[in-house]
Design a protein around this motif. Structure first.
Motif, PDB file in Angstrom:
ATOM      1  N   MET A  67     -41.601  14.989  54.327  1.00 33.68           N
ATOM      2  CA  MET A  67     -42.286  15.053  55.609  1.00 33.68           C
ATOM      3  C   MET A  67     -41.704  16.211  56.393  1.00 33.68           C
ATOM      4  SD  MET A  67     -40.642  11.891  57.816  1.00 33.68           S
ATOM      5  CE  MET A  67     -41.341  12.521  59.343  1.00 33.68           C
ATOM      6  N   ARG A  68     -42.560  16.888  57.122  1.00 31.08           N
ATOM      7  CA  ARG A  68     -42.166  18.065  57.893  1.00 31.08           C
ATOM      8  C   ARG A  68     -42.189  17.708  59.373  1.00 31.08           C
ATOM      9  NH1 ARG A  68     -45.369  22.954  59.314  1.00 31.08           N
ATOM     10  NH2 ARG A  68     -43.974  24.747  59.440  1.00 31.08           N
ATOM     11  N   THR A  69     -41.100  17.997  60.064  1.00 26.20           N
ATOM     12  CA  THR A  69     -40.988  17.690  61.479  1.00 26.20           C
ATOM     13  C   THR A  69     -40.801  18.978  62.268  1.00 26.20           C
ATOM     14  OG1 THR A  69     -39.994  15.533  61.026  1.00 26.20           O
ATOM     15  CG2 THR A  69     -39.680  16.434  63.222  1.00 26.20           C
ATOM     16  N   ILE A  70     -41.525  19.101  63.358  1.00 21.97           N
ATOM     17  CA  ILE A  70     -41.468  20.286  64.208  1.00 21.97           C
ATOM     18  C   ILE A  70     -40.865  19.902  65.549  1.00 21.97           C
ATOM     19  CG2 ILE A  70     -42.821  22.130  65.280  1.00 21.97           C
ATOM     20  CD1 ILE A  70     -44.985  21.530  63.168  1.00 21.97           C
ATOM     21  N   GLN A 128     -41.891  12.925  68.460  1.00 20.97           N
ATOM     22  CA  GLN A 128     -41.919  14.140  69.261  1.00 20.97           C
ATOM     23  C   GLN A 128     -41.440  13.787  70.661  1.00 20.97           C
ATOM     24  OE1 GLN A 128     -42.899  15.980  66.047  1.00 20.97           O
ATOM     25  NE2 GLN A 128     -42.586  17.087  67.945  1.00 20.97           N
ATOM     26  N   VAL A 129     -40.653  14.635  71.252  1.00 21.33           N
ATOM     27  CA  VAL A 129     -40.090  14.365  72.575  1.00 21.33           C
ATOM     28  C   VAL A 129     -40.230  15.589  73.466  1.00 21.33           C
ATOM     29  CG1 VAL A 129     -38.444  12.685  71.652  1.00 21.33           C
ATOM     30  CG2 VAL A 129     -37.755  15.084  71.887  1.00 21.33           C
ATOM     31  N   GLY A 177     -40.993   1.823  72.804  1.00 18.21           N
ATOM     32  CA  GLY A 177     -42.280   2.012  73.457  1.00 18.21           C
ATOM     33  C   GLY A 177     -43.289   2.749  72.618  1.00 18.21           C
ATOM     34  N   ASP A 178     -42.930   3.065  71.369  1.00 18.36           N
ATOM     35  CA  ASP A 178     -43.797   3.916  70.544  1.00 18.36           C
ATOM     36  C   ASP A 178     -44.890   3.150  69.832  1.00 18.36           C
ATOM     37  OD1 ASP A 178     -44.235   6.644  69.534  1.00 18.36           O
ATOM     38  OD2 ASP A 178     -43.869   5.717  67.585  1.00 18.36           O
ATOM     39  N   GLY A 179     -44.716   1.817  69.695  1.00 16.20           N
ATOM     40  CA  GLY A 179     -45.646   1.058  68.885  1.00 16.20           C
ATOM     41  C   GLY A 179     -47.080   1.109  69.365  1.00 16.20           C
ATOM     42  N   ASN A 180     -47.264   1.154  70.685  1.00 18.39           N
ATOM     43  CA  ASN A 180     -48.618   1.133  71.212  1.00 18.39           C
ATOM     44  C   ASN A 180     -49.124   2.516  71.590  1.00 18.39           C
ATOM     45  OD1 ASN A 180     -48.730  -1.690  71.060  1.00 18.39           O
ATOM     46  ND2 ASN A 180     -47.651  -1.886  73.019  1.00 18.39           N
ATOM     47  N   ARG A 181     -48.369   3.560  71.216  1.00 15.14           N
ATOM     48  CA  ARG A 181     -48.727   4.913  71.654  1.00 15.14           C
ATOM     49  C   ARG A 181     -50.113   5.305  71.202  1.00 15.14           C
ATOM     50  NH1 ARG A 181     -44.808   9.806  70.235  1.00 15.14           N
ATOM     51  NH2 ARG A 181     -43.506   8.665  71.702  1.00 15.14           N
ATOM     52  N   ASN A 182     -50.393   5.113  69.917  1.00 14.10           N
ATOM     53  CA  ASN A 182     -51.683   5.547  69.396  1.00 14.10           C
ATOM     54  C   ASN A 182     -52.821   4.731  69.995  1.00 14.10           C
ATOM     55  OD1 ASN A 182     -50.480   7.480  67.855  1.00 14.10           O
ATOM     56  ND2 ASN A 182     -50.439   6.274  65.989  1.00 14.10           N
ATOM     57  N   GLU A 183     -52.574   3.417  70.193  1.00 12.48           N
ATOM     58  CA  GLU A 183     -53.618   2.570  70.743  1.00 12.48           C
ATOM     59  C   GLU A 183     -53.955   2.974  72.166  1.00 12.48           C
ATOM     60  OE1 GLU A 183     -52.400  -1.451  70.376  1.00 12.48           O
ATOM     61  OE2 GLU A 183     -52.130  -1.364  68.208  1.00 12.48           O
ATOM     62  N   GLU A 184     -52.948   3.415  72.918  1.00  7.03           N
ATOM     63  CA  GLU A 184     -53.147   3.738  74.320  1.00  7.03           C
ATOM     64  C   GLU A 184     -53.692   5.150  74.513  1.00  7.03           C
ATOM     65  OE1 GLU A 184     -49.315   3.159  75.946  1.00  7.03           O
ATOM     66  OE2 GLU A 184     -49.392   0.958  75.826  1.00  7.03           O
ATOM     67  N   SER A 185     -53.612   5.985  73.477  1.00  2.77           N
ATOM     68  CA  SER A 185     -54.038   7.377  73.613  1.00  2.77           C
ATOM     69  C   SER A 185     -55.552   7.469  73.574  1.00  2.77           C
ATOM     70  CB  SER A 185     -53.441   8.223  72.478  1.00  2.77           C
ATOM     71  OG  SER A 185     -52.046   8.277  72.607  1.00  2.77           O
ATOM     72  N   ALA A 212     -51.632  17.809  64.651  1.00  2.00           N
ATOM     73  CA  ALA A 212     -51.923  16.373  64.585  1.00  2.00           C
ATOM     74  C   ALA A 212     -50.634  15.561  64.568  1.00  2.00           C
ATOM     75  CB  ALA A 212     -52.765  16.068  63.347  1.00  2.00           C
ATOM     76  N   ARG A 213     -49.646  16.040  63.809  1.00  2.00           N
ATOM     77  CA  ARG A 213     -48.370  15.331  63.758  1.00  2.00           C
ATOM     78  C   ARG A 213     -47.683  15.338  65.112  1.00  2.00           C
ATOM     79  NH1 ARG A 213     -46.353  18.183  60.075  1.00  2.00           N
ATOM     80  NH2 ARG A 213     -47.210  16.965  58.362  1.00  2.00           N
ATOM     81  N   LEU A 214     -47.733  16.461  65.793  1.00  2.00           N
ATOM     82  CA  LEU A 214     -47.136  16.547  67.125  1.00  2.00           C
ATOM     83  C   LEU A 214     -47.820  15.615  68.116  1.00  2.00           C
ATOM     84  CD1 LEU A 214     -46.694  20.422  67.360  1.00  2.00           C
ATOM     85  CD2 LEU A 214     -44.846  18.754  67.308  1.00  2.00           C
ATOM     86  N   LEU A 215     -49.107  15.376  67.910  1.00  2.00           N
ATOM     87  CA  LEU A 215     -49.875  14.530  68.818  1.00  2.00           C
ATOM     88  C   LEU A 215     -49.823  13.064  68.437  1.00  2.00           C
ATOM     89  CD1 LEU A 215     -52.994  16.874  69.111  1.00  2.00           C
ATOM     90  CD2 LEU A 215     -51.383  16.342  70.944  1.00  2.00           C
ATOM     91  N   GLY A 216     -49.220  12.758  67.291  1.00  2.00           N
ATOM     92  CA  GLY A 216     -49.149  11.378  66.840  1.00  2.00           C
ATOM     93  C   GLY A 216     -50.474  10.840  66.339  1.00  2.00           C
ATOM     94  N   THR A 217     -51.316  11.727  65.805  1.00  2.00           N
ATOM     95  CA  THR A 217     -52.602  11.298  65.276  1.00  2.00           C
ATOM     96  C   THR A 217     -52.787  11.910  63.896  1.00  2.00           C
ATOM     97  OG1 THR A 217     -54.972  11.132  65.785  1.00  2.00           O
ATOM     98  CG2 THR A 217     -53.892  13.232  66.312  1.00  2.00           C
TER      99      THR A 217
END
Length: 310
Positions: A67-70, A128-129, A177-185, A212-217
């Motif tokens: 996996m590649r992380t930026i 991503q932070v 707090g990350d678990g619901n990130r995608n659902e709330e976006s 897409a990876r940076l956006l969590g999607t």
């Protein structure tokens, strides 16, 4: 490629019984990519917390997958979750090393929830932070590294405890707090964040999958959102942002085309010229001369064949 070991043999920490529960490594920018082995046969292997405070990249791999992380980003690597860490050329990073089952000795009771949640994580957690948060964590890891290197200094254990607690609690707060990130976006939020990221990083020539990876999607979702709401694909938007910037710089002055190309992340001037011609119908030099001629004649500048971004 230069290789190092980032887990089995960290610098000794300040622990009376000789155990080594905490270590830290500061990874300076280098002109080539470098790889660290993370595997260990120790009874209590190391957990790693990777911090990428800048815009560099890191690859984490295990069993034929990677996996590649930026950056800016933080990555929690449970013991045994990865075989290697590869940091790309020019990337700075900080790596915190925590021996499984014993690193909690440096944490106060108030951090027990964070310790239990992170110690029990079953897989890699890559988040991503904001750049400010990544810089803060980087400073804490650097402070831990300094105390590990000089264990005889007064208060070393207390400083390590304080800095480690800050690192762990800040990451845990993100993780919790990350678990619901995608659902709330919402679609609007993702597109708004994509616009901001593109403005910040268009010169890095990132791929759609990177954004897409940076956006969590996912790339497919990002493509669907852009195509539906903006009538253009993410790839088109990325290319158009570069063309718009190139046109603006060509119009603004007499800087050499080669310098503009390099400033926009192109390493080959000929490729930049082909790229610009593909989107405008004219080579950069021709575009510049035509703009100048229109300005002298009091006519408006030529328009690009796509809507301005954003």
């Amino acid at each position: 490629m230069r290789r190092g070991v980032a887990g089995p043999d960290p610098a000794p920490a300040i622990v009376p019984n000789g155990a080594v529960p905490v270590g830290a490594e500061l990874i300076a920018a280098h002109y080539v990519a470098r790889r660290w082995t993370l595997t260990s046969k120790a009874a209590r292997p190391f957990i790693h917390l990777l911090c990428l405070p800048g815009g560099g990249t890191a690859e984490i791999g295990q069993a034929g997958k990677s996996m590649r992380t930026i950056g800016p980003a933080m990555v929690w690597l449970p013991a045994g979750s990865a075989d290697y860490l590869e940091v790309s050329a020019g990337t700075t990073a900080q790596l915190l090393q925590l021996r499984a089952g014993t690193w909690h000795r440096y944490l106060p009771p108030s951090a027990e929830a964070a310790y239990l949640a992170l110690e029990g994580a079953g897989g890699i957690l890559a988040l991503q932070v904001e750049a400010d948060l990544a810089a803060t964590i980087a400073r804490s890891i650097a402070a831990i590294a300094a105390e590990v290197a000089t264990p005889a200094r007064s208060g070393a254990a207390s400083i390590m405890s304080a800095e480690l607690t800050l690192c762990v609690l800040r990451f845990w707060r993100l993780f919790a707090g990350d678990g619901n990130r995608n659902e709330e976006s919402s679609s609007t939020e993702i597109l708004s964040r994509f616009r901001r990221l593109l403005e910040e990083r268009y010169q890095q020539h990132l791929r759609v999958s990177d954004y897409a990876r940076l956006l969590g999607t996912t790339p497919d979702r990002l493509h669907a959102l852009c195509s539906r709401e903006l009538k253009r694909s993410p790839s088109e938007l990325i290319q158009q942002r570069l063309v718009r910037e190139a046109a603006a710089r060509l119009e603004a002055g007499t800087i050499a085309v080669k310098q503009i190309a390099f400033a926009l992340g192109f390493t080959d001037t000929a490729y930049f010229s082909r790229f610009f011609r593909k989107h405008t119908g004219e080579a950069p030099g021709v575009w510049r001369r035509r703009v100048a001629a229109r300005a002298r004649a009091g006519r408006s500048r030529p328009t690009l064949n796509f809507a301005d971004w954003p």
